[in-house]
Design a protein around this motif. Structure first.
Motif, short mmCIF file in Angstrom:
data_model
loop_
_atom_site.label_atom_id
_atom_site.label_comp_id
_atom_site.label_asym_id
_atom_site.label_seq_id
_atom_site.Cartn_x
_atom_site.Cartn_y
_atom_site.Cartn_z
N ASP A 81 0.81 -1.22 0.00
CA ASP A 81 0.00 0.00 0.00
C ASP A 81 0.84 1.27 0.00
O ASP A 81 0.56 2.19 -0.76
N PRO A 82 1.90 1.37 0.84
CA PRO A 82 2.70 2.61 0.81
C PRO A 82 3.71 2.66 -0.32
O PRO A 82 4.44 3.65 -0.42
N LEU A 83 3.78 1.63 -1.14
CA LEU A 83 4.79 1.57 -2.20
C LEU A 83 4.15 1.77 -3.57
O LEU A 83 2.96 1.45 -3.75
N PRO A 84 4.89 2.22 -4.55
CA PRO A 84 4.35 2.38 -5.91
C PRO A 84 4.30 1.04 -6.66
O PRO A 84 4.89 0.90 -7.72
N ILE A 85 3.64 0.06 -6.05
CA ILE A 85 3.62 -1.30 -6.57
C ILE A 85 2.21 -1.84 -6.52
O ILE A 85 1.50 -1.67 -5.52
#
Length: 577
Positions: A81-85
């Motif tokens: 969720d906090p990553l650009p993935i």
């Protein structure tokens, strides 16, 4: 028929892939740990296989996440969720893709209701050129004669008044600014707004366009012309060589197929296929196939196959290469190479190399892997770090083995490695080296005894003569208790009796049943009976054919025309380090 067989094989392969159970309960906790290590741990602990490109996924970025007894899907949501993935389960793996979680506002061409006034448009009105020409003509005909030099304040007030009058007199087509929230929706192509002295213009980046079909002779010489590099076709036919944006169906080429983006379907070419990004399907060619990013499916070629990472079956006449993570099967006439984190079955005519886990490696020369789950089979040498299975080869090298290594020489750093000093009725001094693992180890043996010769020296003293033996054997050990174990061993010893080297047959075969008691961490004592069989064609002047001073009272004695066989029960005892 070959195409049908390939498609059928691919369907069977995909059907056999184990799906990821996202409902299973998992627990893990990490605090500022690199993403690569987190993915490796989750993959190993919960049998989850991630497919991603290290060039686009920030695997070195530290992450902090803690979950306890939650569904795998919920845990992955919290991790990414906090990553650009973004992640998506496909077949037996989870595919990771870079995505912009909070994209900037998107500018579209939708108009708002006419009752809403907009005084500062971002898009130019189509009538702008006519309006500007009309204003210039009107201003030119009504320009006042300036009798004096105006002040800067007067010029600024005049310019502001004219701008306000022009904007109020002209109605523009307004636009709406929207934002996207779904990570799975494709972000629109960026829009650039430019301004000149007379007009406003908007330049939009060209996006891939989908077409039903195309046919071409050479790159950009076909139905899509110069736009072919950004076209995604459902059916693509390249008479010689074609270059297109993507395929969502079938592409056939007489010589070459070149795809800039992705292929979802089947590529068939006389010479080769190249894809710039991902392949979900099958590549078949006469010479080579290349998928620069990931491939989930089948690659079959006459010479070689290359992919970035994948969950696939590769078959080639010469070699297969997977540069990064790979799971599946590689079969080649010469060699196979799999990258960092691999779970592959590799079959080759010369050798196999895997940078990660290997399920099975079979080749006639050598196999090299980081970890082996099932086995390595080679005629010459096998090398691995950890083996959870079997190694079969002339030479086997490993750091840790949970299984068995079978070969002439087994070198296991954390294995069953012992040095023995012992005595027996045949040889009074014995030195042995045992290397391998408890289920199967090698024995290298050296034994010696000193006897008095029947001949005397000039001063009347009996001459001391050396009898020695050099042998090789194999053995297995199994635990009887916490500090005791038993050994079963077979050894064959070349006997050189009272001379440097005895040329005739003079061979001692032994079966040993030994019992070991551990005294300390590095030392134990052992003893046990031995069954001996001496087969000899050596002619002794005193004892006759096959006679030897090594033989005590025999239980078996048989003389043939050219050799003699003698058997007896002996005893062996010593210290083991």
């Amino acid at each position: 028929m070959r195409l049908f067989s390939s498609i059928l094989l691919f369907c069977c392969f995909i059907a056999s892939l184990p799906g990821q159970n996202l409902a299973r309960k998992v627990s893990f906790s990490y605090n500022r740990i690199p993403l690569k290590r987190v993915l490796d741990d989750v993959s190993a602990d919960f049998d989850v296989y991630f497919v991603y490109s290290p060039e686009y996924i920030p695997i070195t970025q530290p992450v902090s996440v803690s979950v306890s007894n939650v569904a795998l899907s919920e845990a992955l949501d919290k991790l990414f969720d906090p990553l650009p993935i973004a992640y998506k389960p496909i077949g037996g793996q989870i595919v990771l893709r870079p995505v912009e979680k909070n994209p900037p506002p998107r500018i579209t061409n939708k108009t708002i209701p006419k009752e809403i006034d907009q005084q500062s448009p971002l898009y130019a009105d189509p009538r702008m050129e006519e309006i500007i020409a009309e204003r210039k003509k009107r201003w030119a005909g009504s320009s006042p004669t300036i009798s004096g030099r105006p002040t800067p304040q007067q010029l600024n007030q005049s310019a502001t008044s004219k701008k306000t009058e022009d904007l109020q007199a002209t109605r523009f087509e307004p636009i709406i600014i929207e934002s996207t929230a779904s990570i799975e929706e494709e972000v629109a192509a960026p829009v650039f707004v430019s301004s000149t002295a007379d007009t406003l213009s908007v330049v939009e980046k060209k996006k891939p366009v989908s077409r039903l079909a195309q046919i071409s002779l050479l790159p950009f010489l076909g139905t899509n012309f110069t736009e072919s590099a950004r076209m995604t076709n459902r059916v693509s036919v390249n008479l010689l060589w074609g270059r297109n944006g993507g395929v969502e169906g079938l592409e056939i080429g007489g010589l070459m197929n070149s795809i800039r983006n992705d292929v979802h379907g089947i590529q068939i070419a006389g010479l080769g296929n190249t894809v710039g990004d991902d392949v979900f399907g099958t590549q078949a060619s006469g010479l080579f196939n290349v998928a620069r990013d990931s491939l989930i499916g089948i690659q079959g070629s006459g010479l070689f196959n290359i992919l970035g990472q994948g969950y696939a079956v590769q078959g080639a006449g010469l070699f297969n290469v997977a540069n990064h993570d790979f799971a599946g099967i590689q079969a080649a006439g010469l060699f196979n190479v799999a990258g960092r984190d691999s779970r592959a079955v590799q079959l080759a005519g010369l050798f196999n190399v895997s940078g990660g886990k290997s399920r099975l490696q079979v080749s006639p020369l050598f196999n090299v892997a980081k970890d082996v789950e099932n086995g390595q089979v080679s005629a010459i040498i096998n090398v691995a770090r950890r083996v959870n299975g079997v190694q079969i080869g002339l030479i086997n090298v490993a750091d840790t083995v949970k299984g068995v290594t079978i070969g002439l020489l087994n070198l296991v750093r954390q294995g069953y490695n012992r040095v023995e000093i012992s005595a027996s009725e045949s040889f009074y001094g014995n030195l042995a080296f045992k290397i391998g693992v408890k289920p199967f180890y090698n024995i290298f043996y050296l034994g010696a005894r000193i006897s008095e010769s029947n001949n005397s020296s000039n001063n009347g003293e009996n001459i001391k003569e050396l009898t020695w033996g050099l042998g090789y054997g194999i053995g297995t050990a199994f635990n009887l208790g916490k500090r005791t174990l038993s050994n079963l061993e077979l050894i064959s010893i070349k006997i050189n009796e009272r001379e440097g080297w005895t040329k005739p047959l003079h061979q001692l075969h032994q079966f040993r049943w030994l019992f070991d008691w551990r005294l300390g961490r590095r030392m134990s004592i052992y003893m046990g009976p031995t069954a001996n069989l001496l087969v000899s064609s050596r002619k002794d002047p005193e004892l006759g054919t096959g006679g030897s001073e090594l033989v005590p009272k025999t239980l078996y004695d048989k003389v043939d025309a050219n050799k003699r066989s003698q058997g007896w029960i002996g005893f062996n005892a010593g210290i083991r380090l």
